[in-house]
Design a protein around this motif. Sequence first.
Motif, PDB file in Angstrom:
ATOM      1  N   TYR A  91       0.863  -1.302   0.005  1.00 43.72           N
ATOM      2  CA  TYR A  91       0.014  -0.019  -0.161  1.00 43.72           C
ATOM      3  C   TYR A  91       0.885   1.148   0.056  1.00 43.72           C
ATOM      4  O   TYR A  91       0.360   2.262   0.227  1.00 43.72           O
ATOM      5  N   ALA A  92       1.786   1.023  -0.170  1.00 44.52           N
ATOM      6  CA  ALA A  92       3.033   2.423  -0.120  1.00 44.52           C
ATOM      7  C   ALA A  92       2.593   3.413  -1.165  1.00 44.52           C
ATOM      8  O   ALA A  92       2.685   4.667  -0.912  1.00 44.52           O
ATOM      9  N   GLY A  96      -4.072   9.552  -1.477  1.00 37.88           N
ATOM     10  CA  GLY A  96      -5.001  10.080  -0.538  1.00 37.88           C
ATOM     11  C   GLY A  96      -4.847  10.167   0.971  1.00 37.88           C
ATOM     12  O   GLY A  96      -3.961   9.667   1.341  1.00 37.88           O
ATOM     13  N   GLU A  97      -5.912  10.676   1.641  1.00 37.08           N
ATOM     14  CA  GLU A  97      -5.768  10.555   2.906  1.00 37.08           C
ATOM     15  C   GLU A  97      -5.885   8.958   3.534  1.00 37.08           C
ATOM     16  O   GLU A  97      -5.037   8.754   4.434  1.00 37.08           O
ATOM     17  N   ARG A 103       2.700   6.288   4.165  1.00 44.14           N
ATOM     18  CA  ARG A 103       3.795   7.199   3.776  1.00 44.14           C
ATOM     19  C   ARG A 103       4.855   7.834   4.749  1.00 44.14           C
ATOM     20  O   ARG A 103       5.353   8.618   4.835  1.00 44.14           O
ATOM     21  N   VAL A 104       4.315   7.412   6.215  1.00 46.81           N
ATOM     22  CA  VAL A 104       5.337   7.698   7.429  1.00 46.81           C
ATOM     23  C   VAL A 104       6.631   7.235   7.350  1.00 46.81           C
ATOM     24  O   VAL A 104       6.843   6.261   6.500  1.00 46.81           O
ATOM     25  N   ASP A 105       7.461   7.581   8.102  1.00 47.26           N
ATOM     26  CA  ASP A 105       9.072   7.243   7.833  1.00 47.26           C
ATOM     27  C   ASP A 105       9.119   5.866   8.224  1.00 47.26           C
ATOM     28  O   ASP A 105       9.773   5.159   7.561  1.00 47.26           O
ATOM     29  N   LYS A 112      10.924  -0.431   2.341  1.00 42.57           N
ATOM     30  CA  LYS A 112      12.406  -0.535   1.706  1.00 42.57           C
ATOM     31  C   LYS A 112      12.884  -1.936   2.223  1.00 42.57           C
ATOM     32  O   LYS A 112      13.524  -2.609   1.212  1.00 42.57           O
ATOM     33  N   LYS A 113      12.714  -2.492   3.427  1.00 47.11           N
ATOM     34  CA  LYS A 113      13.601  -3.472   3.942  1.00 47.11           C
ATOM     35  C   LYS A 113      12.613  -4.849   3.166  1.00 47.11           C
ATOM     36  O   LYS A 113      13.567  -5.598   2.656  1.00 47.11           O
TER      37      LYS A 113
END
Length: 134
Positions: A91-92, A96-97, A103-105, A112-113
């Motif tokens: 879901y990356a 939208g909201e 999308r948080v760090d 990425k992992k």
Amino acid sequence: MIPSCRALTVVAFLSLISSLSIAATGGGGSGAAPAKTHDYPTEGRVEYVLGCMEDNGREFANVYKCSCAIDRIAKVLPYDDFVEQSTFSKYATLGGEGGAEFRVDRAKAQTKKFRELQKDAFRACGIQAAAAAK
């Protein structure tokens, strides 16, 4: 009532996955110690293989390649971490909201992992590099 071909295919597929899991963990009576692997439920493995085949082609050879990939992932990643990382990865790109939490760090790091781990598994199992970029 005669079962549909799709139902029979799923049953045959589950039987294959089950026998592959037994062979991969040394349950075939070989006397060798089972390989270190995290315990993933059969349903989780089957879902991964079916999704992998959907993304990389429905050829029968991909049953083995995608099974190989989830087995390699299971060797290094506990199931709960797999679920979290694969969900973030899936879901990356959700816009939208509703997609904000993906999308948080922390979510970006988990994505990425997982993608690196999956890329390595795909490479080792012979799944085309172009398909791994999806």
